[in-house]
Design a protein around this motif. Structure first.
Motif, PDB file in Angstrom:
ATOM      1  N   ILE B 349      -8.702  67.465   1.975  1.00  0.00           N
ATOM      2  CA  ILE B 349      -9.744  67.053   1.016  1.00  0.00           C
ATOM      3  C   ILE B 349      -9.094  66.653  -0.315  1.00  0.00           C
ATOM      4  O   ILE B 349      -9.457  65.632  -0.920  1.00  0.00           O
ATOM      5  N   LEU B 350      -8.123  67.446  -0.731  1.00  0.00           N
ATOM      6  CA  LEU B 350      -7.425  67.142  -1.993  1.00  0.00           C
ATOM      7  C   LEU B 350      -6.748  65.771  -1.934  1.00  0.00           C
ATOM      8  O   LEU B 350      -6.840  64.980  -2.863  1.00  0.00           O
ATOM      9  N   LEU B 351      -6.077  65.534  -0.814  1.00  0.00           N
ATOM     10  CA  LEU B 351      -5.349  64.276  -0.654  1.00  0.00           C
ATOM     11  C   LEU B 351      -6.313  63.093  -0.687  1.00  0.00           C
ATOM     12  O   LEU B 351      -6.059  62.080  -1.361  1.00  0.00           O
ATOM     13  N   VAL B 352      -7.419  63.230   0.028  1.00  0.00           N
ATOM     14  CA  VAL B 352      -8.427  62.154   0.061  1.00  0.00           C
ATOM     15  C   VAL B 352      -8.970  61.937  -1.355  1.00  0.00           C
ATOM     16  O   VAL B 352      -9.118  60.797  -1.818  1.00  0.00           O
ATOM     17  N   MET B 353      -9.215  63.052  -2.046  1.00  0.00           N
ATOM     18  CA  MET B 353      -9.719  62.962  -3.416  1.00  0.00           C
ATOM     19  C   MET B 353      -8.728  62.197  -4.305  1.00  0.00           C
ATOM     20  O   MET B 353      -9.110  61.312  -5.066  1.00  0.00           O
ATOM     21  N   GLY B 354      -7.445  62.541  -4.181  1.00  0.00           N
ATOM     22  CA  GLY B 354      -6.410  61.882  -4.982  1.00  0.00           C
ATOM     23  C   GLY B 354      -6.351  60.392  -4.692  1.00  0.00           C
ATOM     24  O   GLY B 354      -6.289  59.576  -5.611  1.00  0.00           O
ATOM     25  N   LEU B 355      -6.409  60.046  -3.389  1.00  0.00           N
ATOM     26  CA  LEU B 355      -6.334  58.630  -3.019  1.00  0.00           C
ATOM     27  C   LEU B 355      -7.548  57.871  -3.545  1.00  0.00           C
ATOM     28  O   LEU B 355      -7.439  56.756  -4.045  1.00  0.00           O
ATOM     29  N   LEU B 356      -8.711  58.517  -3.435  1.00  0.00           N
ATOM     30  CA  LEU B 356      -9.949  57.896  -3.902  1.00  0.00           C
ATOM     31  C   LEU B 356      -9.893  57.639  -5.415  1.00  0.00           C
ATOM     32  O   LEU B 356     -10.223  56.546  -5.890  1.00  0.00           O
ATOM     33  N   LEU B 357      -9.431  58.647  -6.145  1.00  0.00           N
ATOM     34  CA  LEU B 357      -9.326  58.493  -7.600  1.00  0.00           C
ATOM     35  C   LEU B 357      -8.310  57.413  -7.966  1.00  0.00           C
ATOM     36  O   LEU B 357      -8.518  56.648  -8.904  1.00  0.00           O
ATOM     37  N   SER B 358      -7.222  57.353  -7.167  1.00  0.00           N
ATOM     38  CA  SER B 358      -6.213  56.306  -7.417  1.00  0.00           C
ATOM     39  C   SER B 358      -6.826  54.929  -7.234  1.00  0.00           C
ATOM     40  O   SER B 358      -6.596  54.026  -8.050  1.00  0.00           O
ATOM     41  N   VAL B 359      -7.611  54.777  -6.158  1.00  0.00           N
ATOM     42  CA  VAL B 359      -8.221  53.471  -5.881  1.00  0.00           C
ATOM     43  C   VAL B 359      -9.150  53.085  -7.030  1.00  0.00           C
ATOM     44  O   VAL B 359      -9.116  51.944  -7.519  1.00  0.00           O
ATOM     45  N   ILE B 360      -9.958  54.055  -7.505  1.00  0.00           N
ATOM     46  CA  ILE B 360     -10.886  53.756  -8.610  1.00  0.00           C
ATOM     47  C   ILE B 360     -10.094  53.352  -9.863  1.00  0.00           C
ATOM     48  O   ILE B 360     -10.417  52.368 -10.521  1.00  0.00           O
ATOM     49  N   SER B 361      -9.027  54.109 -10.139  1.00  0.00           N
ATOM     50  CA  SER B 361      -8.215  53.793 -11.324  1.00  0.00           C
ATOM     51  C   SER B 361      -7.594  52.404 -11.201  1.00  0.00           C
ATOM     52  O   SER B 361      -7.551  51.648 -12.173  1.00  0.00           O
ATOM     53  N   ILE B 362      -7.113  52.097 -10.008  1.00  0.00           N
ATOM     54  CA  ILE B 362      -6.484  50.781  -9.797  1.00  0.00           C
ATOM     55  C   ILE B 362      -7.517  49.671  -9.998  1.00  0.00           C
ATOM     56  O   ILE B 362      -7.250  48.669 -10.649  1.00  0.00           O
ATOM     57  N   LEU B 363      -8.727  49.902  -9.461  1.00  0.00           N
ATOM     58  CA  LEU B 363      -9.775  48.889  -9.615  1.00  0.00           C
ATOM     59  C   LEU B 363     -10.113  48.689 -11.093  1.00  0.00           C
ATOM     60  O   LEU B 363     -10.317  47.569 -11.550  1.00  0.00           O
ATOM     61  N   LEU B 364     -10.145  49.793 -11.830  1.00  0.00           N
ATOM     62  CA  LEU B 364     -10.446  49.688 -13.271  1.00  0.00           C
ATOM     63  C   LEU B 364      -9.310  48.994 -14.021  1.00  0.00           C
ATOM     64  O   LEU B 364      -9.539  48.268 -14.975  1.00  0.00           O
ATOM     65  N   SER B 365      -8.066  49.250 -13.576  1.00  0.00           N
ATOM     66  CA  SER B 365      -6.903  48.660 -14.256  1.00  0.00           C
ATOM     67  C   SER B 365      -6.716  47.196 -13.904  1.00  0.00           C
ATOM     68  O   SER B 365      -5.937  46.509 -14.537  1.00  0.00           O
ATOM     69  N   ARG B 366      -7.419  46.751 -12.880  1.00  0.00           N
ATOM     70  CA  ARG B 366      -7.215  45.379 -12.431  1.00  0.00           C
ATOM     71  C   ARG B 366      -7.640  44.348 -13.469  1.00  0.00           C
ATOM     72  O   ARG B 366      -7.149  43.246 -13.490  1.00  0.00           O
ATOM     73  N   ARG B 367      -8.616  44.765 -14.343  1.00  0.00           N
ATOM     74  CA  ARG B 367      -9.018  43.808 -15.373  1.00  0.00           C
ATOM     75  C   ARG B 367      -7.790  43.536 -16.242  1.00  0.00           C
ATOM     76  O   ARG B 367      -7.234  44.431 -16.845  1.00  0.00           O
ATOM     77  N   LYS B 368      -7.410  42.282 -16.260  1.00  0.00           N
ATOM     78  CA  LYS B 368      -6.180  41.972 -16.989  1.00  0.00           C
ATOM     79  C   LYS B 368      -6.463  41.414 -18.362  1.00  0.00           C
ATOM     80  O   LYS B 368      -5.610  41.381 -19.212  1.00  0.00           O
ATOM     81  N   LYS B 369      -7.696  40.909 -18.536  1.00  0.00           N
ATOM     82  CA  LYS B 369      -8.089  40.449 -19.864  1.00  0.00           C
ATOM     83  C   LYS B 369      -9.180  41.382 -20.360  1.00  0.00           C
ATOM     84  O   LYS B 369      -9.886  41.992 -19.558  1.00  0.00           O
ATOM     85  N   TYR B 370      -9.319  41.472 -21.639  1.00  0.00           N
ATOM     86  CA  TYR B 370     -10.274  42.405 -22.221  1.00  0.00           C
ATOM     87  C   TYR B 370     -11.318  41.643 -23.042  1.00  0.00           C
ATOM     88  O   TYR B 370     -11.073  40.531 -23.485  1.00  0.00           O
ATOM     89  N   ASP B 371     -12.471  42.291 -23.233  1.00  0.00           N
ATOM     90  CA  ASP B 371     -13.502  41.656 -24.059  1.00  0.00           C
ATOM     91  C   ASP B 371     -13.164  41.794 -25.532  1.00  0.00           C
ATOM     92  O   ASP B 371     -13.453  40.928 -26.340  1.00  0.00           O
ATOM     93  N   SER B 372     -12.566  42.931 -25.861  1.00  0.00           N
ATOM     94  CA  SER B 372     -12.134  43.137 -27.244  1.00  0.00           C
ATOM     95  C   SER B 372     -10.970  44.105 -27.238  1.00  0.00           C
ATOM     96  O   SER B 372     -10.763  44.828 -26.269  1.00  0.00           O
ATOM     97  N   LEU B 373     -10.224  44.129 -28.346  1.00  0.00           N
ATOM     98  CA  LEU B 373      -9.079  45.048 -28.444  1.00  0.00           C
ATOM     99  C   LEU B 373      -9.291  45.992 -29.610  1.00  0.00           C
ATOM    100  O   LEU B 373      -9.903  45.640 -30.593  1.00  0.00           O
TER     101      LEU B 373
END
Lengths: 312, 373
Positions: B349-373
């Protein structure tokens, strides 16, 4: 000369606020281009958008003839940026900061070491290499910020207000460093709201306000765009209404204003104004303490074009 | 390697993070030790007190209970056969931990939640599962039934035998939650990494984003550096607990190292996620992470050990989504149970949780341009 940066019709909105309004800009290879405008005029937004950090709504940005995107690593290799806010690591000393950022561009250790040392020499931080950022004064910190942005020897450098809150000695050092970088071949985009700096180092100046280009050209070209040719100030002993009356008859004078013992005169041209004034002073037997003349400044240009002061 | 080495240097020189991840758990462990050492000397492990109401004879259960009630170091149960009325009185007077009514089925009755009740529940659940399996197999596969019987006979010889531990110590749960909490403190490194790689989170991040080094590389090297820092602090904590405070881990070192490695990874991903989701100042995010870690540890029994069992019984899903609880429970399972089933469930369960959180973080980090800085 070839354009290294071409911006066409760039528009960037923050909700209802238009930060960049159909903004056009060309930067030629080897020049120092000054981007002059008051605080909030869109200079930093312009730089961040050019660097593909910010989304924009319309327009195009080409650097070295290629479209700029977040993954245009080949273009990023040639660009150096010095941000308005100091962006260094408190945990690393001066040398390590420069080495870390330089290492993101230069993989070869030996070459990197040479570049680091050259950058340190350029900004005059040789005696502070082992210092942590918090041990540096504001001016030295700004110099470190510059070294971190230019150590990898970029061909195109953006300097976003690098002299804000800097002591005169460091300001001089920074401006001299910028000139040196330009002599070494770098094209520089320099943003500032200090008109004196822009006049001093820039080959060409773009004046912007509210996200728009309102004028561009060389220092002289910009000053020739406006009605004002010369400003004169006379300090007299007492109020001289007769002098004011005589001056107002002169068609070359835009306006005359008396503030206590100071008389300010604005001329349309900058030729032979002093001679005419001296004749009147002699004729009317007016005694004065001092008299001085000034060429119009970029602030006068901005004032005439926008109706407000550059530092408003 | 260049970015990795500098990120490692940056993390190791961050005094605040080092305090929370390396020093604070050691201080807390010392306080726990001081608080519980007196308690331990007075409170040796007590077998769970079980009353049995036999409304119908059950030979198998009798044998099992007799086996587990033998008076030795591994005694798990203290069984007495009484009437229903007597059992109810004993339970009300808190003289027993629970009672079981034996007829065609087995009905367990408890008044409280705790380790004793968990042990009784586990014994009865295991008995029911085994008898059910035997009945089912015997109806379809005679040979299979015989081999299962043989297997069960072998198993009964060490059923619920503790793992080389002379006596069971209830206070270890506190130290286990501390380990779980320390894993979550890996989030401090995760938080720092996200701050250093996102242009809208720090000026340094802005500088990183204009460089020709890819964001992926920055995140990967940063995460590895963060993992190494946090895992090193975890090993220091484990060494201190084991050699300094003599906390029992049941000679399961390799499993503990595996568990804490995965726990550390989950902690880092949680920090990463908090860093990516919220656009507050870094200090506020640090406070959010600290508060979350303490709250998750609280739910896992760090302050009140019974809370763990209450959640396990009434809101089990909360236990399964709480990484600190999963780590605590896995350590607890290693300590108490002879099999690794429960341990592996927690680890997976821990491992699945870690992988899931990694995927969410990666998806969030994928935005390469920002609306504001």
């Amino acid at each position: 000369m070839e354009n290294v940066l071409e911006i066409k019709n760039l528009t960037k909105r923050y909700g209802q606020l238009v930060a960049l309004n159909h903004f056009d800009l060309n930067v030629k290879q080897g020049e120092i281009l000054g981007l002059l405008g008051p605080n909030g005029s869109g200079k930093s937004t312009c730089i961040h958008t050019i660097l593909s950090l910010l989304h924009f709504d319309e327009g195009s940005i080409c650097i070295f003839g290629k479209e700029m995107t977040p993954s245009a690593y080949d273009l990023k290799e040639k660009i150096g940026v010095v941000f308005q806010e100091v962006a260094v690591f408190e945990e690393l000393n001066v040398y390590e900061n420069i080495d870390y950022f330089c290492g993101l561009y230069i993989k070869d250790k030996k070459l990197r070491k040479q570049y680091n040392e050259e950058a340190i020499a350029l900004v005059g931080l040789k005696d502070y290499q082992k210092f942590k950022p918090k041990q540096l004064s504001g001016g030295l910190l700004r110099r470190l910020n510059i070294a971190c942005g230019i150590a990898h020897k970029p061909s195109l450098i953006f300097l976003d207000e690098p002299t804000v809150a800097v002591d005169p000695q460091s300001r001089h050092h920074i401006l001299e460093g910028i000139k040196t970088l330009n002599h070494q071949g770098a094209t520089i985009v320099y943003t500032s709201h200090y008109m004196e700096e822009v006049e001093l180092i820039c080959h060409r100046i773009v004046i912007m306000d509210k996200g728009k280009v309102i004028a561009q050209g060389t220092n002289d070209e910009l000053k020739n765009m406006i009605q004002l040719g010369e400003k004169m100030t006379i300090i007299v002993e007492k109020e001289e209404n007769q002098l004011i009356h005589e001056l107002k008859k002169n068609q070359d004078i835009i306006h005359v204003e008396q503030q206590n013992n100071e008389i300010h005169i604005a001329y349309r041209t900058h030729d032979n104004n002093l001679e005419g004034l001296m004749k009147i002073l002699t004729k009317e037997n007016i005694r004065y303490h001092s008299l001085y003349t000034e060429r119009p400044t970029l602030n006068d240009v901005f004032l005439e074009l926008t109706g407000k002061e550059l530092r408003d | 390697m260049h970015t990795f080495l500098y990120q490692l240097k940056l993390l190791l020189r961050d005094k605040t993070t080092i305090f929370w991840t390396m020093i604070f758990p050691l201080i807390l462990a010392t306080f726990f030790h001081l608080a519980f050492s007196q308690l331990n000397s007075n409170e040796a492990f007590e077998p769970a007190k079980l009353a049995v109401i036999e409304q119908k004879e059950n030979q198998g259960l009798q044998t099992l209970l007799q086996e587990l009630s033998q008076d030795n170091d591994d005694q798990l149960l203290d069984v007495q056969y009484v009437s229903l009325k007597e059992a109810q009185t004993l339970l009300l007077d808190e003289k027993i931990d629970g009672y079981v009514i034996v007829n065609d089925s087995l009905k367990l009755v408890f008044q409280d939640n705790g380790i004793a009740q968990t042990i009784i529940q586990s014994v009865i659940d295991s008995y029911l599962q085994t008898t059910h399996a035997m009945t089912s197999i015997s109806q379809i596969d005679y040979q299979g039934f015989l081999s299962l019987v043989q297997e069960k006979i072998n198993m009964d010889t060490n059923y619920f035998q503790s793992q080389n531990i002379s006596s069971l110590d209830t206070t270890v749960v506190y130290f286990y939650t501390l380990i779980g909490m320390n894993c979550m403190y890996g989030g401090f490194f995760g938080l720092k990494i996200s701050s250093l790689t996102e242009a809208n989170l720090s000026r340094q991040g802005t500088r990183m984003n204009i460089s020709p080094t890819s964001k992926w590389q920055m995140i990967l090297t940063g995460t590895i550096a963060g993992f190494l820092c946090q895992y090193a602090s975890m090993i220091i904590l484990l060494l201190y607990l084991y050699f300094g405070l003599h906390v029992a881990f049941g000679n399961m070192l390799s499993y503990i190292l595996l568990l804490t490695a995965i726990g550390t990874y989950v902690g880092i991903t949680i920090g990463n996620l908090i860093g990516n989701i919220f656009r507050f100042h870094e200090n506020i995010k640090t406070s959010i992470l600290t508060a979350s870690s303490l709250f998750l540890s609280f739910l896992s029994g760090m302050m009140i050990v019974d809370l763990k069992y209450i959640i396990q019984e009434y809101i089990p899903v909360l236990g399964y989504i709480n990484p600190v609880n999963l780590i605590t429970d896995a350590l607890y399972a290693l300590y108490y149970y002879p099999t690794f089933d429960r341990f592996y469930v927690n680890v997976i369960i821990l491992l699945v949780m870690g992988l899931l959180l990694s995927v969410i973080s990666i998806l969030l980090s994928r935005r390469k341009k920002y609306d504001s800085l």
